[in-house]
Design an enzyme around this catalytic site. Structure first.
Site, short mmCIF file in Angstrom:
data_model
loop_
_atom_site.label_atom_id
_atom_site.label_comp_id
_atom_site.label_asym_id
_atom_site.label_seq_id
_atom_site.Cartn_x
_atom_site.Cartn_y
_atom_site.Cartn_z
CG HIS A 160 -1.94 0.89 1.28
ND1 HIS A 160 -3.11 1.17 0.85
CD2 HIS A 160 -1.55 2.49 1.79
CE1 HIS A 160 -3.60 2.24 1.06
NE2 HIS A 160 -2.67 3.02 1.55
CD GLU A 161 1.63 3.75 3.83
OE1 GLU A 161 1.77 4.74 2.98
OE2 GLU A 161 0.42 3.38 4.62
CG HIS A 202 0.12 5.93 -1.05
ND1 HIS A 202 -1.06 6.42 -1.44
CD2 HIS A 202 -0.38 5.44 0.18
CE1 HIS A 202 -2.15 6.02 -1.04
NE2 HIS A 202 -1.81 5.53 0.21
CG HIS A 219 -6.21 6.04 -0.11
ND1 HIS A 219 -6.29 7.22 0.91
CD2 HIS A 219 -5.38 5.34 0.58
CE1 HIS A 219 -5.01 6.99 1.67
NE2 HIS A 219 -4.53 5.74 1.70
CB CYS A 220 -8.41 1.87 -4.66
SG CYS A 220 -9.33 0.89 -6.13
CB CYS A 279 -8.07 -2.52 -4.42
SG CYS A 279 -6.23 -1.80 -5.17
CB CYS A 291 -8.19 -3.31 -8.13
SG CYS A 291 -8.10 -1.28 -8.50
CB CYS A 319 -4.97 0.40 -8.51
SG CYS A 319 -5.94 1.32 -7.41
#
Length: 155
Positions: free
Chosen positions: A109-110, A113, A119-120, A125, A144, A147
């Site tokens: 996740h990070e 970014h 963010h989704c 996701c 996903c 993304c």
């Protein structure tokens, strides 16, 4: 070709497969005492990222054994500052039998970014914002299709 990240983690953590990234693992036990807000018992995420970004040249995610917060929020699992190419993931709230799975998701996740993903809205996701461990546990460790498409455009 998958994008590359460096993960700097405490020596107690074994290297994990980060499915969306080619990952270089480095191990360093970072003294968190100077990041700790004693009144809260937490590390302030933006200050940690700022301090650790010195000398960072490529996308790097630091894993720290503490609880993190950001002003206005009770806690954060992590924080990324793309302009600094630096992110942090805090392990304190990830503990339990699903620790490694949670850590993989938060690193991914990070790192997303750091590569410019937002963010989704898709709760499956990995870029979905986690308000709780339940959110983290529900989402997959993968981007996903939307993304993944956005990341391909960015790269």
């Amino acid at each position: 070709m998958r994008p590359r990240i460096t993960v700097v983690a405490p020596s107690r953590i074994k290297p994990l497969e980060i499915p969306e990234f080619t990952t270089i693992w480095q191990f360093k036990d970072i003294d968190i005492s100077h990041f700790l807000d004693l009144a809260r018992g937490q590390c302030r995420a933006d200050k940690v990222v700022e301090a650790l970004s010195n000398g960072v040249k490529s996308p790097t995610v630091y894993v720290l054994d503490c609880d993190g917060y950001y002003p206005g929020l009770n806690f954060v699992f992590g924080l990324a500052v793309p302009v600094l190419k630096t992110a942090v993931v805090f392990t304190a709230r990830l503990v339990g039998p699903r620790f490694e799975e949670r850590l993989v998701k938060e690193i991914t996740h990070e790192a997303g970014h750091l590569y410019g993903l937002a963010h989704c809205a898709n709760p499956s996701c990995v870029m979905y914002f986690s308000n709780s461990l339940l959110d983290t546990d529900r989402k997959s460790p993968y981007f996903c299709p939307k993304c993944r498409e956005n990341l391909a455009r960015i790269l």
